[in-house]
Scaffold this active site. Structure first.
Site, PDB file in Angstrom:
ATOM      1  N   GLU A 182      38.088  35.479  34.666  1.00 47.62           N
ATOM      2  CA  GLU A 182      39.499  35.718  34.352  1.00 47.62           C
ATOM      3  C   GLU A 182      40.264  34.406  34.438  1.00 47.62           C
ATOM      4  O   GLU A 182      40.679  33.994  35.540  1.00 47.62           O
ATOM      5  CB  GLU A 182      40.107  36.692  35.374  1.00 47.62           C
ATOM      6  CG  GLU A 182      39.555  38.083  35.307  1.00 47.62           C
ATOM      7  CD  GLU A 182      40.594  39.112  35.771  1.00 47.62           C
ATOM      8  OE1 GLU A 182      40.878  40.018  34.989  1.00 47.62           O
ATOM      9  OE2 GLU A 182      41.129  38.984  36.872  1.00 47.62           O
ATOM     10  N   HIS A 237      40.441  38.408  43.150  1.00 47.65           N
ATOM     11  CA  HIS A 237      41.411  38.361  42.052  1.00 47.65           C
ATOM     12  C   HIS A 237      42.393  37.217  42.297  1.00 47.65           C
ATOM     13  O   HIS A 237      42.763  36.949  43.444  1.00 47.65           O
ATOM     14  CB  HIS A 237      42.154  39.693  41.931  1.00 47.65           C
ATOM     15  CG  HIS A 237      42.929  39.794  40.662  1.00 47.65           C
ATOM     16  ND1 HIS A 237      44.146  39.170  40.507  1.00 47.65           N
ATOM     17  CD2 HIS A 237      42.642  40.394  39.486  1.00 47.65           C
ATOM     18  CE1 HIS A 237      44.579  39.409  39.271  1.00 47.65           C
ATOM     19  NE2 HIS A 237      43.684  40.153  38.634  1.00 47.65           N
TER      20      HIS A 237
HETATM   21  P1  PGA Z   1      46.000  41.797  32.355  1.00 48.24           P
HETATM   22  O1  PGA Z   1      45.387  41.673  33.839  1.00 48.24           O
HETATM   23  O2  PGA Z   1      45.015  42.590  31.549  1.00 48.24           O
HETATM   24  O3  PGA Z   1      47.298  42.495  32.545  1.00 48.24           O
HETATM   25  O4  PGA Z   1      46.141  40.403  31.836  1.00 48.24           O
HETATM   26  C1  PGA Z   1      44.039  41.469  34.045  1.00 48.24           C
HETATM   27  C2  PGA Z   1      43.743  41.392  35.522  1.00 48.24           C
HETATM   28  O5  PGA Z   1      44.620  40.958  36.266  1.00 48.24           O
HETATM   29  O6  PGA Z   1      42.656  41.771  35.965  1.00 48.24           O
END
Ligand code: PGA
Length: 252
Positions: free
Chosen positions: A169, A100
């Site tokens: 992401e 992440h």
């Molecule tokens: P968010 O976070 O949906 O709050 O943007 C996503 C993540 O960090 O996996």
């Protein structure tokens, strides 16, 4: 409406305590009531302090419990404040988020991630491996280079790719309310799938999910991209109402 399996993965980050179990119970109740209508796979990646208790309480439910990171070494050892994949597995974690951007920004390297992926797969946990470019990298048109680099660094023919879900992401989208343009997103998701299939010489496309500011209001637009196998959901996953509305609105 698609009847393909879709992942809805909650990333609770550093939030949640014992009473938060109610959130999962409410989601589970909804899933049970609507089992003929939807086919989502729901995973809740909760803080390590909750994994054991939630795994026991949700044992016969439709929700799997996952972890959010692990230490670099397997088993037990003199690593103050750390938790190994063995400990997570023994606590009941079936999934684990790795890579992440919160952790990459705190110094986690590609080399470390390669090791963590191996350790997690050895413990038979499914890995949710996050990749994504920063705003700066995007502005410099480096998105594809960054993704290629992040993927190349962990690839190895011995890995069981059936047990890895790739989460795209974009860092600039996490927690900001900003989401990529649909065409752009479709291109990136297809790129990741094609890249991995070619590189690994596998017949099936790997699973690729999207994460970054997914909420009940925007999730429906993602359903037009068939290649998206689901979502990694941060802040909206802390509320059962929002999480349920995300599932409802996706399949609307
Ligand atoms: P968010 O976070 O949906 O709050 O943007 C996503 C993540 O960090 O996996």
């Amino acid at each position: 409406m698609t009847n393909k399996l879709r992942y809805f993965i909650a990333n609770w980050k550093m939030y949640g305590d014992l009473p938060s179990l109610k959130v999962l119970k409410d989601i589970n109740f909804f899933l049970g009531k609507n089992k003929k209508t939807y086919r989502p796979k729901v995973v809740a990646c909760v803080p390590s302090t909750l994994i054991k208790m939630f795994s026991i309480k949700m044992r016969d439910s439709r929700i799997s419990i996952g972890a959010q990171n692990c230490h670099l070494y397997e088993g037990y050892g003199p690593h103050t404040g750390s938790i190994s994949t063995l400990m997570l597995k023994n606590s009941g974690a079936k999934y684990i988020i790795l890579g992440h951007s919160d952790n990459r920004q705190e110094g986690e390297t590609n080399q470390q991630l390669k090791q963590k992926i191996n350790l997690s797969l050895n413990q038979k946990m499914k890995v949710i491996f996050c990749i994504g470019e920063t705003l700066n990298e995007r502005k410099k048109n480096k998105t594809y280079n960054v993704l290629t680099n992040q993927l190349n660094n962990i690839l190895n023919k011995n890995l069981n790719f059936n047990n890895i879900i790739f989460a795209y992401e974009p860092v600039w989208s996490i927690g900001t309310g900003k989401i990529p343009k649909l065409l752009e997103l479709e291109k990136v998701i297809k790129f990741i799938k094609n890249f991995l299939r070619k590189k690994l010489k596998i017949a099936k496309y790997p699973k690729v999910i999207y994460g970054g500011s997914v909420n009940p209001d925007n999730v429906h637009i993602f359903s037009s991209i068939n290649e998206i196998d689901g979502f990694l959901i941060g802040s909206a996953s802390l509320s059962s109402k929002k999480f349920i509305d995300i599932i409802k609105n996706y399949y609307r």
